[in-house]
Design an enzyme around this catalytic site. Structure first.
Site, PDB file in Angstrom:
ATOM      1  N   ILE A 174     -26.416 -46.298  -7.741  1.00  9.51           N
ATOM      2  CA  ILE A 174     -25.460 -47.156  -7.049  1.00  9.51           C
ATOM      3  C   ILE A 174     -26.028 -48.549  -6.773  1.00  9.51           C
ATOM      4  CG2 ILE A 174     -24.187 -45.257  -6.000  1.00  9.51           C
ATOM      5  CD1 ILE A 174     -25.694 -45.838  -3.374  1.00  9.51           C
ATOM      6  N   THR A 186     -22.840 -39.493   8.966  1.00  9.71           N
ATOM      7  CA  THR A 186     -23.406 -38.343   9.672  1.00  9.71           C
ATOM      8  C   THR A 186     -23.309 -38.532  11.175  1.00  9.71           C
ATOM      9  OG1 THR A 186     -25.498 -37.179  10.119  1.00  9.71           O
ATOM     10  CG2 THR A 186     -25.664 -39.458   9.433  1.00  9.71           C
ATOM     11  N   ASP A 187     -23.278 -37.418  11.903  1.00  9.62           N
ATOM     12  CA  ASP A 187     -23.314 -37.500  13.362  1.00  9.62           C
ATOM     13  C   ASP A 187     -24.686 -37.937  13.869  1.00  9.62           C
ATOM     14  OD1 ASP A 187     -24.652 -35.163  12.690  1.00  9.62           O
ATOM     15  OD2 ASP A 187     -23.582 -33.878  14.095  1.00  9.62           O
ATOM     16  N   GLU A 188     -25.683 -37.921  13.004  1.00 15.69           N
ATOM     17  CA  GLU A 188     -27.034 -38.279  13.444  1.00 15.69           C
ATOM     18  C   GLU A 188     -27.167 -39.750  13.831  1.00 15.69           C
ATOM     19  OE1 GLU A 188     -30.373 -36.571  11.312  1.00 15.69           O
ATOM     20  OE2 GLU A 188     -29.010 -35.178  10.312  1.00 15.69           O
ATOM     21  N   TYR A 232     -33.990 -41.991   8.492  1.00 18.04           N
ATOM     22  CA  TYR A 232     -32.768 -41.582   7.800  1.00 18.04           C
ATOM     23  C   TYR A 232     -31.532 -41.983   8.589  1.00 18.04           C
ATOM     24  CZ  TYR A 232     -28.776 -38.550   6.915  1.00 18.04           C
ATOM     25  OH  TYR A 232     -27.503 -38.092   6.718  1.00 18.04           O
ATOM     26  N   LYS A 267     -28.435 -44.740   7.795  1.00 21.69           N
ATOM     27  CA  LYS A 267     -27.009 -44.410   7.757  1.00 21.69           C
ATOM     28  C   LYS A 267     -26.236 -45.236   8.782  1.00 21.69           C
ATOM     29  CE  LYS A 267     -25.041 -41.867   5.623  1.00 21.69           C
ATOM     30  NZ  LYS A 267     -24.344 -42.069   4.321  1.00 21.69           N
ATOM     31  N   ARG A 305     -33.193 -22.942   3.047  1.00 20.11           N
ATOM     32  CA  ARG A 305     -34.633 -22.663   3.052  1.00 20.11           C
ATOM     33  C   ARG A 305     -34.895 -21.261   3.596  1.00 20.11           C
ATOM     34  NH1 ARG A 305     -39.793 -25.114   6.444  1.00 20.11           N
ATOM     35  NH2 ARG A 305     -41.365 -24.314   4.989  1.00 20.11           N
ATOM     36  N   GLN A 306     -34.217 -20.900   4.687  1.00 18.09           N
ATOM     37  CA  GLN A 306     -34.440 -19.578   5.255  1.00 18.09           C
ATOM     38  C   GLN A 306     -33.953 -18.478   4.302  1.00 18.09           C
ATOM     39  OE1 GLN A 306     -36.282 -20.132   7.734  1.00 18.09           O
ATOM     40  NE2 GLN A 306     -35.633 -22.264   7.991  1.00 18.09           N
ATOM     41  N   ASN A 335     -31.151 -23.222  16.438  1.00 20.67           N
ATOM     42  CA  ASN A 335     -31.774 -22.834  15.172  1.00 20.67           C
ATOM     43  C   ASN A 335     -32.299 -21.402  15.174  1.00 20.67           C
ATOM     44  OD1 ASN A 335     -31.219 -25.313  14.051  1.00 20.67           O
ATOM     45  ND2 ASN A 335     -33.263 -26.161  14.405  1.00 20.67           N
TER      46      ASN A 335
END
Length: 373
Positions: A89, A162-164, A189, A193, A232-233, A288
């Protein structure tokens, strides 16, 4: 607890003031969407979702095929719905050629691009802590390149965020993020954003670009890279590795099925008010350790069969989304609200697609081992 108890006072005032409620826009029916990052996790799911639900729409996917994107993620999308372009992009010349129709498979058969849905992003917090430069390049510069091209061609632009960008919430507070929450990014990150969100708003305000933004909570489902928490888990257990949990596992995330996210994006793209932001969530708050234990239970393992590892620097405590605006103004609602059922389906997908994730597994775990995770 009702929504009036969860949102901030300023959000309550805004919701009751008719002057602050945007006038509805005529619905938009895209014919040809440029989907950036369409071979990644959420982007690929969106391409599949649109092809199933709106088969009249053509999509050009522009993807750099970095480690988190795979061309095979688009297998099964009918050829009539898809043109794939391998590229970045940040390549302004390439982006311009796509919007000008110079790079299309068949200019006669495929209508001009009339919308951009922008997924392409570097998105993993751990990677941004180690090296922020790819995040600034893709998430900020890449978004700028796309906005400029969309401005030149007067193309509708929907930005996936994102909500972050809002930082985090305390574990014991009732408040949730709303569209009026202040930006307080915690990681390179989320800061990148946040910067891209601001660029989109500026191009709308300054240049009149027809934009919308969605900030979504944590997604789960097929095609998610094994570096992310849930896959991952799952893949650790499938590969005979003990799952790993950051710290005490008390951090809370607000989970949503990627299918529901895709339907929300379509709703916002086609019905959303120009210049507006919509938060997307499904009231799926879990910490988590509970998510990990749910995965262990569903896979027939003991609830304590995992290892604690060092928490990441600056880890956010809690995310929580209030999606009232999206639900009340646009009539959207999540379809997949049973999180345990969704996890079971996700486990089944990874179990059935070992050839998809196994090539990435050893390298990902080695990277985590070097970081102490």
């Amino acid at each position: 607890m009702n929504n009036s108890e969860q949102v901030s006072e300023s959000a309550d005032e805004s919701a009751t003031d008719p002057a602050n409620v945007p006038a509805p826009n005529p619905s938009f029916a895209p014919q040809h969407i440029l989907v950036t990052g369409g071979a990644g996790f959420i982007g690929a799911n969106f391409v599949h979702w649109v092809a199933r639900n709106h088969p009249q729409v053509h999509m050009t996917v522009l993807d750099a095929l970095t480690y988190a994107g795979k061309r095979e993620n688009l297998d099964g999308v009918p050829a009539a719905n898809l043109t794939f372009v391998h590229g970045n992009i940040c390549d302004a010349e390439l982006v311009e050629s796509l919007l000008s129709g110079l790079n299309q498979r068949s200019a006669a058969a495929v209508p001009p691009i009339d919308a951009i849905v922008h997924f392409a992003a570097e998105s993993h917090n751990d990677n941004s802590i180690l090296d922020a430069s790819p995040f600034l390049n893709t998430n900020v510069t890449g978004t700028y390149v796309l906005l400029e091209a969309a401005r030149r061609h007067d193309i509708r632009f929907h930005h996936i965020s994102t909500d972050e960008v809002y930082g985090d919430l305390a574990l014991d507070e009732p408040r949730k993020f709303t569209e009026l929450s202040p930006y307080k990014p915690s990681s390179p990150y989320s800061a990148s954003k946040a910067a891209s969100d601001h660029l989109v708003r500026a191009w709308h305000r300054t240049h009149g670009l027809k934009t919308t933004i969605s900030n979504c909570s944590n997604n789960y489902g097929p095609y998610q890279h094994v570096e992310k928490f849930i896959p991952r888990q799952i893949t650790n257990i499938l590969a005979g590795i003990r799952p790993k949990l950051y710290g005490q596992g008390l951090a809370v995330r607000d989970w949503i099925s990627v299918e529901d996210h895709c339907s929300a994006i379509w709703t916002i793209l086609t019905q959303g008010c120009i210049g507006e932001t919509y938060l997307v969530g499904a009231n799926g708050e879990y910490n988590n350790i509970d998510v990990l234990r749910m995965i262990l239970k569903l896979m027939g393992r003991d609830a304590n069969d995992f290892d604690h590892v060092n928490d990441r620097p600056g880890g956010d405590k809690r995310y929580a989304i209030d999606a009232t605006k999206l639900q009340t103004e646009l009539g959207w609602a999540p379809k997949y609200t049973d999180f345990e059922e969704g996890l079971a389906a996700t486990i089944d997908w990874y179990r059935a697609h070992e050839r998809w994730w196994m090539p990435d597994k050893a390298g990902t775990e080695e990277k985590y081992r070097k970081q102490g995770h």
